[in-house]
Scaffold this motif. Sequence first.
Motif, PDB file in Angstrom:
ATOM      1  N   UNK A  59       0.827  -1.199   0.000  1.00 48.25           N
ATOM      2  CA  UNK A  59       0.000   0.000   0.000  1.00 48.25           C
ATOM      3  C   UNK A  59       0.868   1.259   0.000  1.00 48.25           C
ATOM      4  N   UNK A  60       1.941   1.244   0.754  1.00 43.32           N
ATOM      5  CA  UNK A  60       2.863   2.390   0.788  1.00 43.32           C
ATOM      6  C   UNK A  60       3.525   2.566  -0.575  1.00 43.32           C
ATOM      7  N   UNK A  61       3.909   1.446  -1.216  1.00 41.02           N
ATOM      8  CA  UNK A  61       4.500   1.531  -2.568  1.00 41.02           C
ATOM      9  C   UNK A  61       3.509   2.134  -3.556  1.00 41.02           C
ATOM     10  N   UNK A  62       2.248   1.702  -3.472  1.00 38.95           N
ATOM     11  CA  UNK A  62       1.228   2.248  -4.380  1.00 38.95           C
ATOM     12  C   UNK A  62       1.052   3.746  -4.162  1.00 38.95           C
ATOM     13  N   UNK A  63       1.028   4.180  -2.904  1.00 36.43           N
ATOM     14  CA  UNK A  63       0.901   5.605  -2.592  1.00 36.43           C
ATOM     15  C   UNK A  63       2.101   6.368  -3.127  1.00 36.43           C
ATOM     16  N   UNK A  64       3.284   5.822  -2.916  1.00 37.61           N
ATOM     17  CA  UNK A  64       4.506   6.469  -3.413  1.00 37.61           C
ATOM     18  C   UNK A  64       4.480   6.595  -4.937  1.00 37.61           C
ATOM     19  N   UNK A  65       4.095   5.533  -5.601  1.00 35.66           N
ATOM     20  CA  UNK A  65       4.029   5.547  -7.072  1.00 35.66           C
ATOM     21  C   UNK A  65       3.040   6.614  -7.553  1.00 35.66           C
ATOM     22  N   UNK A  66       1.891   6.690  -6.904  1.00 34.38           N
ATOM     23  CA  UNK A  66       0.880   7.668  -7.313  1.00 34.38           C
ATOM     24  C   UNK A  66       1.390   9.095  -7.110  1.00 34.38           C
ATOM     25  N   UNK A  67       2.041   9.342  -5.965  1.00 33.93           N
ATOM     26  CA  UNK A  67       2.561  10.684  -5.700  1.00 33.93           C
ATOM     27  C   UNK A  67       3.664  11.067  -6.682  1.00 33.93           C
ATOM     28  N   UNK A  68       4.485  10.123  -7.082  1.00 32.95           N
ATOM     29  CA  UNK A  68       5.560  10.401  -8.057  1.00 32.95           C
ATOM     30  C   UNK A  68       4.992  10.691  -9.438  1.00 32.95           C
ATOM     31  N   UNK A  69       3.970   9.918  -9.832  1.00 30.90           N
ATOM     32  CA  UNK A  69       3.380  10.124 -11.162  1.00 30.90           C
ATOM     33  C   UNK A  69       2.737  11.497 -11.280  1.00 30.90           C
ATOM     34  N   UNK A  70       2.215  12.004 -10.192  1.00 31.52           N
ATOM     35  CA  UNK A  70       1.534  13.299 -10.216  1.00 31.52           C
ATOM     36  C   UNK A  70       2.487  14.456  -9.923  1.00 31.52           C
ATOM     37  N   UNK A  71       3.757  14.162  -9.708  1.00 36.15           N
ATOM     38  CA  UNK A  71       4.735  15.191  -9.338  1.00 36.15           C
ATOM     39  C   UNK A  71       4.236  16.021  -8.158  1.00 36.15           C
ATOM     40  N   UNK A  72       3.772  15.304  -7.160  1.00 33.12           N
ATOM     41  CA  UNK A  72       3.207  15.951  -5.982  1.00 33.12           C
ATOM     42  C   UNK A  72       4.305  16.598  -5.144  1.00 33.12           C
ATOM     43  N   UNK A  73       3.939  17.675  -4.471  1.00 27.23           N
ATOM     44  CA  UNK A  73       4.861  18.338  -3.547  1.00 27.23           C
ATOM     45  C   UNK A  73       4.834  17.658  -2.173  1.00 27.23           C
ATOM     46  N   UNK A  74       3.958  16.689  -2.029  1.00 32.37           N
ATOM     47  CA  UNK A  74       3.850  15.921  -0.792  1.00 32.37           C
ATOM     48  C   UNK A  74       4.742  14.688  -0.931  1.00 32.37           C
ATOM     49  N   UNK A  75       5.757  14.604  -0.096  1.00 36.36           N
ATOM     50  CA  UNK A  75       6.727  13.524  -0.217  1.00 36.36           C
ATOM     51  C   UNK A  75       6.434  12.413   0.778  1.00 36.36           C
ATOM     52  N   UNK A  76       6.770  11.197   0.355  1.00 39.12           N
ATOM     53  CA  UNK A  76       6.472  10.023   1.168  1.00 39.12           C
ATOM     54  C   UNK A  76       7.230  10.056   2.495  1.00 39.12           C
ATOM     55  N   UNK A  77       8.491  10.468   2.471  1.00 34.78           N
ATOM     56  CA  UNK A  77       9.261  10.485   3.723  1.00 34.78           C
ATOM     57  C   UNK A  77       8.627  11.435   4.749  1.00 34.78           C
ATOM     58  N   UNK A  78       7.999  12.488   4.293  1.00 30.93           N
ATOM     59  CA  UNK A  78       7.324  13.405   5.216  1.00 30.93           C
ATOM     60  C   UNK A  78       6.064  12.760   5.786  1.00 30.93           C
ATOM     61  N   UNK A  79       5.342  12.013   4.942  1.00 23.72           N
ATOM     62  CA  UNK A  79       4.135  11.334   5.420  1.00 23.72           C
ATOM     63  C   UNK A  79       4.459  10.227   6.424  1.00 23.72           C
ATOM     64  N   UNK A  80       5.583   9.584   6.227  1.00 21.21           N
ATOM     65  CA  UNK A  80       5.943   8.455   7.092  1.00 21.21           C
ATOM     66  C   UNK A  80       6.694   8.881   8.346  1.00 21.21           C
TER      67      UNK A  80
END
Length: 191
Positions: A59-80
Amino acid sequence: MASYLVAGERLVRAVAPGGELEQEQLPRKLRADLEAALERKHKGGDRLSGSARLVSFRLIRDLHQYLRERDSKLYLHALLEGSEIYLPEVVKPPRNPELVARLEKIKIQLANEEYKQITRNVTCQDLRHGGILSDLGKEVAAAFVCTYLGSQYVFTEMASRVLAALIVASVVGLAELYVMVRVMEGELGEI
């Protein structure tokens, strides 16, 4: 092997209604899976106190992949931030009692063999095979030579060196004879 993450408060707030991930317009399935994982509480008797929210790495990988594809300013390391890897306690299976008994038997056998190997030359030598009597001459001669050579640092005259060597050889010979008599006496007393 670790396959879950203990969700920190930052991830829980981000997924909650009005959280940071709401602006990212997550796919319905990903959002539903995240919400379901964060609502479900895991009762852990190991290092976790009370209950914990476990999120799978998938689930974390899927979230990371989605955030990368959208060039989001929200980074996974900050969420975790504040999250931990969940390492379940490994439960050791009980040992087979037959195996334990067999191992103990083998340990005892090995200890006995080691003891026999260590003490094989400690026992008294057999008089019938010439053990003590044949060694008596060697030990007296060794004591004589050792004292003769060592006394050259103490005495300068040859006569003094020979006399000191004879005295030491006599003492060693008498001590060996005493021990030999005591051993024969002990062996004869046992018969």
